[in-house]
Design a protein around this motif. Structure first.
Motif, PDB file in Angstrom:
ATOM      1  N   ALA A 283     114.700  44.627 114.942  1.00 15.87           N
ATOM      2  CA  ALA A 283     114.193  45.625 115.882  1.00 15.87           C
ATOM      3  C   ALA A 283     114.620  47.036 115.474  1.00 15.87           C
ATOM      4  N   SER A 398     113.116  34.687 125.423  1.00 14.46           N
ATOM      5  CA  SER A 398     114.037  35.828 125.398  1.00 14.46           C
ATOM      6  C   SER A 398     115.215  35.507 126.305  1.00 14.46           C
ATOM      7  N   HIS A 518     117.461  46.553 122.459  1.00 16.46           N
ATOM      8  CA  HIS A 518     116.286  45.825 121.981  1.00 16.46           C
ATOM      9  C   HIS A 518     116.195  44.467 122.684  1.00 16.46           C
ATOM     10  N   THR A 519     117.336  43.830 122.906  1.00 13.32           N
ATOM     11  CA  THR A 519     117.356  42.569 123.639  1.00 13.32           C
ATOM     12  C   THR A 519     116.845  42.769 125.057  1.00 13.32           C
ATOM     13  N   SER A 522     113.048  43.110 125.033  1.00 15.54           N
ATOM     14  CA  SER A 522     112.375  41.817 124.909  1.00 15.54           C
ATOM     15  C   SER A 522     112.371  41.070 126.231  1.00 15.54           C
ATOM     16  N   SER A 526     109.250  39.772 128.859  1.00 15.10           N
ATOM     17  CA  SER A 526     109.130  38.454 129.476  1.00 15.10           C
ATOM     18  C   SER A 526     108.931  38.565 130.977  1.00 15.10           C
TER      19      SER A 526
END
Length: 900
Positions: A283, A398, A518-519, A522, A526
């Motif tokens: 990412a 995710s 970035h996590t 994501s 979701s």
């Protein structure tokens, strides 16, 4: 439709060896699926060791060359039809000119590629004389000191976002290959066919007309590298039809044509800019790469294709077409030419016949868009497809931990403290919204730590009510994060501050194994995808600090995969252990008519005498007290566990070399070993001690290194000194205790002496009490019920009570099939080539039932000893003794096959 037998119809598949009957059957079925086209699906099972990947290559490329040849003929026919009213001499002249044009264009391209091949060979000879170790990743030079704090502000300050433009890229992220690029860069890339504008190519760029492509996907880059090795073996005829090949001295040259292959991958694998590649996470690399292309960037990437790199990009394309490269080859080619292989590979897509790529890049539409992949009218082949449904779910999964959110809160605080007063308009609003999202999710997870259960399903509405997250337009927030590169900028600034506090870290770009923003991005994606097909789960994590994780799980792959299946001309799912087939039809392609799906389960290339399959249902025949049934209710029975130990120990006495035993779980393996280690009253040795006297014993540990265990196990069998306290000087070979679904059950080969016997203990059913499996089976039951009771259903709706029963049965089938796919994958570890031989022992009475036996691969069912489930350990020992005695007398051995 099921395909058990088929004829080859005299098709020459150009296999580099003389194919076995099962290989011809496999290739013919695959060819027929591609030839039928029009949305056809092929689900093909060919046991590992039967040369599956090579058979796929030969079938697919033979079909493609035949198809291209037919297309050339069609183009000539079209010309003839357009001028059919003209005099014969004009028709003949026009057709001759068309033939000559097609032939000359093809010949010029092939001659250019041949010159490149010869140059590559010469370069390889020269470089071999002065080869030195070089990982291609030079250490970056020391960065120049920044001129002022103002420059620092410019580097990390968020840009003003054109929101309308951002919305047009919604949901793409890196999915838009041009996201964040300047107009200058976009115009330049369009010269290479990368874009919506068209620019006339120069004369040197003449290519044969682009046509149907084959997209070949597998799980890992290492498997794709093996595929490339197989791709280099066969030789295929020219795509030019005989009518375009004059009867002259060049006919032989035209008889063959090298395959044009291109591997595609992410920036993470292909980036040659050291300052970007060292960022580590994909990412962060994507964001930084896009940022360096922006018009106002002061440090533009020197490798991006530009006007002055036109010739290098053409050379990159032609070299790729000429050499059948793998990913490493493309990386080094880009470095040699000084042009970015990630972008330059897009210019090589046109004219390529077969494109290889890992699962995630094919399964996600955003990734396909990023790579410039168009599936319309093309062929998709997915190898190692036994886990395709899990792969689709993983591509859309995710998760985020509370600890990561705390880290994100800290980063935001540091960033706002420095730049808060400089943030204007939407930047200020959106940064504030991100802060609210972080606070809201953290608040819910803090509360969930106090919940009684360690895991469970999360009510998404309740989750989004925290801190008023449900009042935020998450779609626009996601678009903003993508367009502003917020995650990269905030994380890089936070890393910069950390380096200033701790100079020993040195001046380097931020590299994080967990890029938390970035996590978070994501996970927000979701949250916007929530529907009947997805669920959010929480799970408390063990560790020194209390933590909890939220996870998004896609319950059904149907709609996610339909974008591939309904677009491509044909899709082939191939694997060594695809059985049972039911799940693919019911849960991957429930919308397709039966005549759209072709299934095939091939036999093995080994002779029947090389396989001994036995169901061990009891220690003693006819004695109900010694029955082996490792169900959840009975698996704790210590008497049964000790009888199992005695059985395995006795098997070790007659089975030469390596024995691999698979258990349902790591927890149960630990439990079994503890029971074996305890001495029974009146016995001088425990079951564990007696087992060690027979063979050197090794075990797979959940958190341990599988490589070290496998190396020691192999050494004990093949003659090395096994360094383990369990090794006995009198041991013959070795025993490996492993787990179904563990590290040893997939991707590791126990060929020849490493796996003369494979024992499966019990049926490894997933934990039905887990929230994930409860949600999955409830979803299957609900969707099946809805489909059966739909008033619009063909033939009318099913009666409610019958539909309820059928829905429950469908959920049970889905649950049971997951178990049997794992079993079949473990069984396939042993037989790896035609000359291999092994015994397979299924240790549980339930393997003797028709229901379970019917879910085994055909080649296993065919080799199962008749009524073996009615015997006991003495009968098994007799069968094993006779089997291996015969192998010793014949000397074993055999010829290995190439296998993908």
């Amino acid at each position: 439709m099921d395909m058990d037998t088929t004829s080859s119809n005299a098709i020459d598949f150009h296999h580099p060896y003389t194919p076995y009957d099962v290989q011809t059957q496999f290739m013919t079925t695959a060819y027929n699926v591609l030839e039928t086209g029009q949305g056809q699906i092929g689900i093909l099972e060919s046991p590992t060791g039967t040369g599956k990947s090579l058979s796929l290559i030969c079938a697919a490329l033979t079909w493609l060359r035949n198809h291209k040849s037919k297309q050339y003929e069609v183009s000539l026919q079209t010309v003839g039809d357009d001028i059919k009213d003209e005099p014969d001499w004009i028709v003949e002249q026009m057709l001759r000119r068309k033939r000559d044009d097609l032939s000359r264009t093809w010949e010029e391209r092939e001659q250019r590629l041949e010159r490149i091949r010869l140059k590559e060979k010469a370069d390889a000879v020269r470089s071999a004389k002065r080869r030195r170790v070089d990982d291609g990743r030079e250490k970056s030079s020391t960065s120049k000191a920044r001129a002022s704090d103002e420059d620092t502000d410019t580097e990390w300050l968020l840009d003003d976002v054109d929101h309308e433009s951002a919305e047009s890229k919604a949901g793409h992220g890196d999915g838009d290959v041009f996201a964040g690029l300047s107009k200058e860069t976009r115009d330049t890339l369009s010269l290479f066919g990368l874009g919506h504008s068209s620019t006339k190519q120069d004369d040197e760029d003449v290519m044969v007309e682009d046509g149907v492509k084959i997209f070949y996907a597998s799980r890992t880059h290492s498997q794709l590298s093996q595929f490339v090795s197989e791709l280099r073996r066969p030789v295929f005829p020219s795509s030019l039809p005989s009518s375009l090949s004059p009867q002259d001295e060049k006919k032989t040259e035209r008889a063959q044509e090298q395959v044009k292959h291109l591997p595609l991958s992410s920036r993470q694998k292909l980036c040659i800019n050291p300052s970007v590649a060292r960022l580590g996470s994909q990412a962060a690399i994507n964001d930084r790469c896009s940022e360096l292309q922006q018009a106002k960037s002061k440090q533009k990437c020197p490798y991006i294709p530009k006007e002055d790199k036109l010739s290098q990009t053409h050379q990159f394309r032609d070299t790729a077409h000429a050499t059948v490269p793998d990913i490493e080859d493309l990386y080094h080619l880009g470095k040699t030419l000084g042009v970015c292989p990630y972008y330059a590979s897009r210019a090589a897509i046109a004219g390529t016949e077969i494109i290889s790529l890992p699962y995630p890049l094919l399964l996600q539409k955003t990734a396909r868009d990023a790579l410039g992949i168009k599936l319309e009218g093309n062929i998709v082949i997915i190898d190692e497809a036994h886990n395709i449904m899990d792969a689709v779910a993983n591509a859309y999964a995710s998760q985020i931990r509370l600890g990561e959110l705390k880290r994100a809160r800290q980063m935001l605080g540091v960033y706002v403290k420095r730049f808060g007063k400089k943030l204007k308009g939407e930047n200020r609003v959106f940064v504030g919204q991100i802060g609210r999202v972080v606070e809201g999710l953290s608040e819910w997870m803090d509360g969930a730590l106090k919940l009684k259960n360690d895991q469970g399903i999360v009510d998404s509405r309740e989750l989004l009510r925290s801190k008023g997250i449900d009042q935020i337009n998450l779609f626009k927030l996601i678009q903003y994060i993508q367009a502003s590169k917020l995650a990269y900028k905030i994380e890089s600034y936070a890393a910069h501050i950390e380096e200033e506090k701790d100079p020993s870290k040195g001046k380097r770009a931020p590299k994080s194994s967990t890029p938390v923003l970035h996590t978070l991005h994501s996970f927000l994606v979701s949250l916007t995808n929530l529907s009947s097909e997805g669920r959010i789960f929480y799970q408390k994590l063990q560790g020194p600090t209390p933590d909890i994780q939220l996870s998004y799980l896609l319950l059904s792959p149907t709609h996610a995969f339909s974008s591939v299946a309904t677009t491509a001309r044909a899709v082939i799912l191939a694997g060594g252990t695809m059985s049972p087939f039911g799940d693919y039809k019911d849960h991957l392609f429930p919308y397709l008519a039966g005549d759209k799906i072709t299934t095939l389960s091939c036999g093995h290339v080994i002779p029947p005498s090389n396989l001994c399959v036995w169901t061990l249902a009891a220690a003693r025949a006819g004695d109900a007290t010694s029955t082996f049934e490792f169900s959840f209710q009975r698996r704790g029975d210590k008497t049964m566990v000790n009888q199992l130990g005695v059985a395995i120990s006795n098997m070790c006495a007659v089975v030469p070399d390596g024995v691999v035993v698979f258990f349902p779980s790591y927890g149960y393996l630990d439990q079994v070993i503890a029971t074996w280690e305890a001495r029974q009253p009146g016995e001088t040795k425990s079951v564990w001690e007696r087992m060690q006297e027979r063979k050197a014993v090794f075990r797979e540990a959940k958190g341990g290194s599988s490589d070290e265990v496998l190396e020691a196990y192999s050494a004990a069998i093949l003659g090395g000194a096994a360094t383990t306290s369990s090794t006995s000087s009198t041991a013959r070979g070795a025993l490996l205790l492993s787990v179904v679904g563990g590290k040893m059950s997939e991707g590791i080969n126990f060929s020849d002496r490493l796996g003369r016997a494979v024992v499966i203990v019990g049926l490894p059913y997933p934990n039905m009490q887990s929230p994930e499996w409860k949600a999955k089976t409830e979803y299957v039951e609900a969707t099946t019920l809805g489909r059966l009771t739909d008033p619009a259903r063909e033939g009318g709706p099913t009666k409610r009570d019958e539909a309820v029963t059928a829905a429950k049965q469908a959920a049970r089938e889905f649950y049971e099939n997951a178990c049997m796919r794992a079993v079949n994958q473990s069984i396939g570890r042993a037989i790896r080539h035609r000359g291999d031989y092994a015994a397979i022992v299924l240790c549980d009475r339930r393997y003797g039932t028709e229901r379970i036996r019917g879910k085994l691969p055909g080649w296993i069912r065919g080799a199962m000893r008749e009524k073996s489930e009615e015997g006991g350990l003495p009968q098994l020992m007799g069968a094993l003794s006779g089997f291996f005695r015969e192998k010793r007398q014949k000397g074993g051995g055999g010829v290995k096959l190439g296998d993908g």
